[in-house]
Design a protein around this motif. Structure first.
Motif: not given
Length: 796
Positions: A404-415
């Motif tokens: 459950n890695i969270k960052t301030s930048q949006y990212y897709d955990s599948s790609s």
């Protein structure tokens, strides 16, 4: 003898009127008119007077009356009393100066100016010059050089020590915080306050929540330039009510360090509804004026599907005004450690964020690295011009999900997406160029994971032509070079010319306009299933004629609109093979210019789209009923169009939508797609919300059939509010094709303006490699606006 007396009186009268300075031993009077009576024991001055004394007192007034026998001087009208020896100035409409005891009494309102930049507004003021005391029993206001305001009664000012004392003091500072003291003493020289029985009401928005009433009480307080100390203090932000606050923080000492901008607590106890729940020997946090300050952040407890619970202890560090960092170590119950660092930098024309994490586990490790930089180029020919560089990477496919890695930048955990993008625009030109690399973390084979695009570009320009008065002419060029699945490559370059006419209205009210499209598509491919191995060039043209007839009807309290629509599309070329495109036609896009979302071709052939829109609304503008329906007709079957669109036959599906809001309790939305014979339903999406008193339930139903798809589910979210603070919430979703439950959640939540507590039971049936179905019971509590603490428990 009589003549001699008359002559003496005349001489005395002339002397008094033309000599405007009289010395009466204690005072010197200067005035345009002086009158002596009572054998010279009373002196009256009018038309403006200036009175000076041997003790550096100077008074100006409209008129004065002095009695030498009682040593009482009465001054009226725009009185300015100045004690130059003490640096005190008093303004009033009437002042009585008793010279024998050196007492100055100001009747009614008075303003006092002190030489240390303080101003006092009071009534019936008494100034004892010998004792150097100014006092009043009436309401008094003190304003300092920082524009802080102190309001009190029964005040006393000791000029020798520059001390201001009062009862029942209220002080309002420049930030609109209010301080109440039962008794206090203010040192005007040192700018310090000593007070008993203090109560502070902070500005409602000081902690960013205008619904709160932040306040502080204490037995004693010291307020100085550098720090504020409150003894036996209790603090809360909860809204004022007749009962105890939902939470409060009680401490033996609360110290506000104004230089470091921190609030320090000694022997503090967190109370929930006056019940102690947690003890802190010492801790501190930044004061409300601080937006960024180094220090530990609120710890949190997290859970993951493959590990046991973990405790996160984030630390925030400020390097400078434009650079900071958050270090978030995570300690797992199975002795594993995850360390995450996010660094942020902001310059005038540059923003940068770097996020990195490393998890150590039994000699192995997992990690990720994200970086995003945005640069404002400031090119002269453009209103906006920027360059963005984004890097994303991980050494484990499921790491981002499982931990459950969270960052301030949006990212897709599948790609993962790594790219460089340039964008620039002005009023008539838009330019975009990107170089991208995609990595599919769900792909099984290593060589199928990557997709390279170098470049992907788009240039759009509004052209000035001789036809501007009839409409707008736009040119757009876009293209890409792509490589994927190791050895498959594709190249595309497309030119678009588009003329959009201005609307024309006939005398009967029919609205007409047309769009003219020209598209030149150039393609080349190597081992591609989409493009041929040789360079190909295609030309597409299309003309779209649109007509509509807006009709309106008004009745008492209601207004209805009915708009028949028709759109004729003419294209000499047939469509390219689009049969496998994932495109669905609905009531939202059926009348759109590019309803299939095509970039490299146009919808070919001839078609006629017929539809209508009906709206019923109240006179106040609120909608009651909205019905849309449309269908596409073609002269021949167009087999190259997407199968899923259901528009490849002479008659397409009938698509439509219904929105019904009969009252405040019911809201119903329905989208559908029916076979042209109206016998079979291919798509149904219904959503309904019912609100009855404190009960709210929402149903969502989806069913895809035949060529459109096979997805089908039924979901529900229901909530019941027992009162303004207690609520029960239930969510679930069932897959109607597999007849399996995907998830369900049951949540009980207690919430008020400053405290949120919830218990959540959830079950998730999703699985993917390391991700397993989970069943959890989760408790969380949020103390507004400071902390959020959760304690998850994995049941299975």
């Amino acid at each position: 003898m009589r003549n001699k007396l008359v002559s003496l009186f005349v001489i005395l009268f002339l002397t008094v009127n033309f000599n405007n300075e009289v010395n009466s031993n204690e005072f010197i009077f200067e005035s345009e008119y002086l009158e002596f009576t009572n054998n010279g024991n009373t002196i009256k001055a009018t038309n403006g007077v200036k009175v000076t004394s041997d003790n550096k007192i100077e008074i100006n007034a409209d008129e004065s009356f002095y009695n030498k026998l009682t040593s009482e001087l009465i001054l009226k009208g725009n009185v300015i009393f100045a004690d130059n020896d003490r640096g005190i100035k008093i303004l009033s409409q009437e002042i009585i100066y008793d010279k024998s005891i050196e007492k100055i009494l100001s009747k009614e309102k008075a303003t006092i100016y002190l030489d240390n930049n303080y101003t006092i507004y009071s009534k019936n003021l008494e100034y004892f010059k010998k004792d150097k005391i100014i006092q009043s029993k009436y309401k008094t206001t003190l304003i300092d050089k920082f524009n802080n305001t102190v309001v009190t009664t029964n005040f006393k000012y000791l000029d020798d020590h520059k001390l201001f004392k009062g009862d029942n003091i209220m002080m309002i500072d420049v930030d609109n915080n209010k301080y109440f003291f039962k008794k206090s003493m203010i040192d005007l020289n040192k700018e310090e306050i000593l007070a008993k029985d203090i109560e502070v009401t902070f500005a409602k928005d000081v902690f960013g929540n205008t619904n709160n009433d932040p306040r502080l009480k204490g037995s004693t307080a010291y307020l100085g330039k550098d720090e504020t100390i409150v003894k036996n203090g209790i603090f809360t932000t909860c809204k004022l009510n007749d009962t105890c606050p939902p939470w409060s923080l009680k401490a033996v000492e609360i110290r506000h360090d104004k230089a470091k901008k921190t609030i320090n607590y000694k022997d503090a106890v967190l109370q929930l509804y006056d019940k102690p729940v947690m003890y802190f020997p010492k801790f501190f946090h930044p004061d409300p004026t601080v937006k960024r300050q180094s220090g530990f952040l609120v710890p949190s407890i997290k859970s993951s599907t493959s590990n046991k619970n973990s405790l996160s202890l984030p630390y925030y560090h400020v390097f400078s005004e434009n650079k900071d960092l958050t270090f978030s170590p995570r300690l797992y119950s199975n002795a594993e450690v995850l360390s995450q660092v996010e660094f942020r930098q902001k310059e005038k024309n540059y923003d940068n964020i770097i996020d990195y994490s490393l998890k150590e586990m039994n000699g192995k490790s997992k990690s990720h690295l994200f970086s995003n930089s945005k640069i404002n180029l400031g090119l002269d020919d453009y209103d906006n011009s920027s360059l963005e560089i984004n890097l994303e990477g991980t050494n484990n496919d499921t790491y981002l999900k499982t931990d459950n890695i969270k960052t301030s930048q949006y990212y897709d955990s599948s790609s993962l997406n790594t790219f460089v993008a340039f964008n620039a625009n002005n009023e008539k030109l838009d330019t975009s160029i990107e170089f991208q690399v995609y990595e599919n973390l769900s792909a099984d084979k290593e060589h199928n994971r990557y997709e390279y695009i170098y470049p992907n570009f788009s240039i759009s320009k509004t052209l000035d032509t001789a036809f501007n008065e009839y409409g707008s002419f736009n040119y757009k060029a876009n293209g890409f070079q792509k490589k994927y699945n190791t050895n498959i490559s594709e190249i595309s370059f497309v030119n678009n010319f588009n003329f959009l006419s201005k609307p024309l209205f006939t005398k009967s009210g029919i609205k007409n306009n047309f769009n003219l499209f020209f598209k030149n598509a150039n393609h080349d491919g190597k081992r591609s299933s989409k493009y041929k191995d040789d360079l190909t060039s295609d030309l597409y043209t299309s003309l779209i004629l649109n007509s509509s007839l807006p009709l309106k009807k008004e009745t008492i309290g209601y207004e209805s609109k009915f708009t028949p629509k028709i759109s004729l599309r003419l294209s000499p070329a047939r469509s390219e093979n689009l049969t496998n495109k994932d495109r669905r036609i609905d009531i939202v896009n059926v009348f759109s210019d590019n309803r299939l979302g095509l970039n490299e071709s146009l919808e070919g052939g001839q078609s006629l789209t017929v539809g209508s829109e009906y709206n019923l609304m109240k006179k106040n503008g609120s909608d009651i009923l909205n019905i849309n329906i449309a269908q596409i007709y073609r002269d021949i079957n167009e087999k190259n169009l997407p199968i899923k669109s259901k528009m490849n036959t002479k008659s397409s599906d009938v698509v439509g939508g219904v929105k019904f809001i009969p009252n405040k309790y019911i809201n119903f939305d329905y989208d559908f797609s029916l076979d042209n014979n109206l016998k079979n339903s291919n798509y149904n999406m219904a959503k309904s919300t019912i609100s009855v008193n404190n009960f709210v339930t929402t149903f969502e139903f989806l069913e895809e059939n035949n060529e459109i798809g096979s997805e089908s589910y039924l979901s529900n979210e229901s909530s019941y509010a027992f009162n303004g603070s207690n609520k029960l919430l239930y969510r679930e979703r069932k897959n109607r094709k597999t007849k399996l439950q995907e998830f369900y959640n049951l949540i009980y939540q207690y919430e008020n303006d400053c405290l949120v507590a919830s218990i959540q039971y959830s079950k998730d049936y999703y699985s993917d490699r390391e991700l397993k179905p989970t069943e959890e019971l989760f408790f969380s509590i949020t103390i507004v606006p400071f902390a959020n603490v959760g304690s998850p428990k994995i049941i299975k």
